[in-house]
Design a protein around this motif. Structure first.
Motif, PDB file in Angstrom:
ATOM      1  N   GLN A   1       5.361   4.899  10.323  1.00 44.63           N
ATOM      2  CA  GLN A   1       3.965   5.172   9.983  1.00 44.63           C
ATOM      3  C   GLN A   1       3.510   4.367   8.773  1.00 44.63           C
ATOM      4  O   GLN A   1       2.379   3.868   8.734  1.00 44.63           O
ATOM      5  N   ALA A   2       4.404   4.229   7.795  1.00 44.08           N
ATOM      6  CA  ALA A   2       4.043   3.455   6.605  1.00 44.08           C
ATOM      7  C   ALA A   2       3.769   2.004   6.958  1.00 44.08           C
ATOM      8  O   ALA A   2       2.817   1.388   6.458  1.00 44.08           O
ATOM      9  N   TRP A   3       4.584   1.419   7.848  1.00 41.34           N
ATOM     10  CA  TRP A   3       4.376   0.022   8.232  1.00 41.34           C
ATOM     11  C   TRP A   3       3.161  -0.143   9.131  1.00 41.34           C
ATOM     12  O   TRP A   3       2.476  -1.166   9.072  1.00 41.34           O
ATOM     13  N   ALA A   4       2.895   0.855   9.932  1.00 40.81           N
ATOM     14  CA  ALA A   4       1.678   0.797  10.740  1.00 40.81           C
ATOM     15  C   ALA A   4       0.452   0.752   9.839  1.00 40.81           C
ATOM     16  O   ALA A   4      -0.503   0.005  10.085  1.00 40.81           O
ATOM     17  N   ARG A   5       0.465   1.528   8.753  1.00 40.96           N
ATOM     18  CA  ARG A   5      -0.656   1.545   7.815  1.00 40.96           C
ATOM     19  C   ARG A   5      -0.722   0.253   7.002  1.00 40.96           C
ATOM     20  O   ARG A   5      -1.795  -0.316   6.787  1.00 40.96           O
ATOM     21  N   LEU A   6       0.459  -0.220   6.556  1.00 41.05           N
ATOM     22  CA  LEU A   6       0.508  -1.432   5.744  1.00 41.05           C
ATOM     23  C   LEU A   6      -0.069  -2.628   6.494  1.00 41.05           C
ATOM     24  O   LEU A   6      -0.723  -3.489   5.902  1.00 41.05           O
ATOM     25  N   THR A   7       0.163  -2.694   7.787  1.00 34.97           N
ATOM     26  CA  THR A   7      -0.272  -3.843   8.582  1.00 34.97           C
ATOM     27  C   THR A   7      -1.645  -3.637   9.202  1.00 34.97           C
ATOM     28  O   THR A   7      -2.048  -4.401  10.086  1.00 34.97           O
ATOM     29  N   SER A   8      -2.373  -2.627   8.717  1.00 35.74           N
ATOM     30  CA  SER A   8      -3.735  -2.389   9.176  1.00 35.74           C
ATOM     31  C   SER A   8      -4.699  -2.674   8.024  1.00 35.74           C
ATOM     32  O   SER A   8      -4.310  -3.202   6.996  1.00 35.74           O
ATOM     33  N   ASP A   9      -5.952  -2.285   8.206  1.00 38.87           N
ATOM     34  CA  ASP A   9      -6.940  -2.418   7.138  1.00 38.87           C
ATOM     35  C   ASP A   9      -7.129  -1.113   6.369  1.00 38.87           C
ATOM     36  O   ASP A   9      -8.037  -1.012   5.536  1.00 38.87           O
ATOM     37  N   ALA A  10      -6.290  -0.132   6.626  1.00 37.71           N
ATOM     38  CA  ALA A  10      -6.424   1.173   5.979  1.00 37.71           C
ATOM     39  C   ALA A  10      -6.106   1.077   4.490  1.00 37.71           C
ATOM     40  O   ALA A  10      -5.307   0.232   4.069  1.00 37.71           O
ATOM     41  N   PRO A  11      -6.729   1.918   3.665  1.00 37.90           N
ATOM     42  CA  PRO A  11      -6.421   1.921   2.232  1.00 37.90           C
ATOM     43  C   PRO A  11      -4.951   2.248   1.997  1.00 37.90           C
ATOM     44  O   PRO A  11      -4.360   3.078   2.704  1.00 37.90           O
ATOM     45  N   VAL A  12      -4.349   1.583   1.009  1.00 41.24           N
ATOM     46  CA  VAL A  12      -2.952   1.826   0.658  1.00 41.24           C
ATOM     47  C   VAL A  12      -2.837   1.897  -0.861  1.00 41.24           C
ATOM     48  O   VAL A  12      -3.775   1.567  -1.588  1.00 41.24           O
ATOM     49  N   SER A  13      -1.664   2.313  -1.334  1.00 40.73           N
ATOM     50  CA  SER A  13      -1.421   2.375  -2.773  1.00 40.73           C
ATOM     51  C   SER A  13      -1.464   0.984  -3.384  1.00 40.73           C
ATOM     52  O   SER A  13      -1.370  -0.034  -2.685  1.00 40.73           O
ATOM     53  N   ARG A  14      -1.570   0.926  -4.703  1.00 44.17           N
ATOM     54  CA  ARG A  14      -1.607  -0.376  -5.380  1.00 44.17           C
ATOM     55  C   ARG A  14      -0.332  -1.164  -5.135  1.00 44.17           C
ATOM     56  O   ARG A  14      -0.369  -2.392  -4.996  1.00 44.17           O
ATOM     57  N   ILE A  15       0.808  -0.469  -5.093  1.00 41.47           N
ATOM     58  CA  ILE A  15       2.072  -1.152  -4.835  1.00 41.47           C
ATOM     59  C   ILE A  15       2.036  -1.788  -3.461  1.00 41.47           C
ATOM     60  O   ILE A  15       2.338  -2.972  -3.279  1.00 41.47           O
ATOM     61  N   ARG A  16       1.657  -1.010  -2.470  1.00 42.26           N
ATOM     62  CA  ARG A  16       1.627  -1.530  -1.102  1.00 42.26           C
ATOM     63  C   ARG A  16       0.543  -2.593  -0.927  1.00 42.26           C
ATOM     64  O   ARG A  16       0.678  -3.499  -0.102  1.00 42.26           O
TER      65      ARG A  16
END
Length: 232
Positions: A23-38
């Motif tokens: 799920q984290a990688w699905a979010r990282l590789t999308s346009d969804a908001p992520v943490s500053r680190i990500r």
């Protein structure tokens, strides 16, 4: 012949990317908001992807390309858009499921998403290979062995990445252990560029391969180095 270290690490990566961090990688590789680190990792990966694609021909019509460790398929989609027939392989079936939903319908017939080992000989021969951040989890010896396996079935070029061993990167890895587990990247194996180059020259030089362009990209918590190899 790939040794047991490669096989053991391959199993660990499959578990991580297919279950723990899907799920984290699905979010990282999308346009969804992520943490500053990500966000720094996302920016670095975007720049790295653009670099590797920039080293491939703009017209890939008639070419067969292996996207080794394709994740959610961004490289595969662009290669298909340029006309390539793409074999996109990843250990994580859950990421491949997502990749199939993201590919434009008009390009879907050009890409085969396959769950498995990128080194599987049944995939056949290729004109080009892209391995973006899929070999960074292996020590230098195993990385070079894997590249040599791919090189034996590749006719034109390979573009790969590795984690360069630098004081700053080592410090970052140590600091990263202090952050929440969800923000940690899977374990990588920093490699000295000089050591890697010598190993590659020794393993592939007699087979007609030569190192060409290289570029290091550092974006916050993302550091990776691109390397191009071409068959002379």
């Amino acid at each position: 012949m790939i040794n047991v270290t490669y096989e053991r690490r391959r199993g660990e990566l499959e578990t991580y990317f297919d279950r723990t961090a899907a799920q984290a990688w699905a979010r990282l590789t999308s346009d969804a908001p992520v943490s500053r680190i990500r966000a720094t990792v996302r920016a670095g990966r975007d720049e790295m992807r653009a670099t590797l694609l920039g080293w491939l021909p703009q017209d890939l019509s008639g070419c067969r390309l292996l996207d080794a460790g394709c994740g959610t398929g961004a490289v595969a989609v662009e290669a298909a858009r340029r006309g390539a027939e793409v074999v996109a392989v990843d250990l994580a079936g859950s990421l491949l499921d997502l990749a199939r939903t993201r590919i434009p319908e008009a390009l879907a017939h050009r890409v085969s998403f396959i769950a498995g080992d990128m080194l599987d000989p049944t995939f056949g021969h290729f004109d080009h290979v892209v391995a973006m951040d899929s070999l960074i989890h292996y020590p230098a010896r195993e990385m070079v062995e894997a590249i040599a396996v791919l090189a034996a079935r590749t006719s034109t070029s390979m573009v790969v990445t590795f984690a360069p061993r630098t004081p700053a990167l080592s410090m970052m890895h140590a600091t990263g252990r202090l952050f929440p587990r969800g923000d940690r990247a899977p374990a990588i194996e920093p490699v000295g560029p000089g050591q890697l180059h010598r190993r590659l020259d020794s393993a592939l030089g007699d087979a007609g391969w030569a190192r060409q362009r290289t570029r290091r990209i550092a974006s916050g918590f993302y550091t990776s180095q691109a390397l191009e190899m071409v068959r002379r």
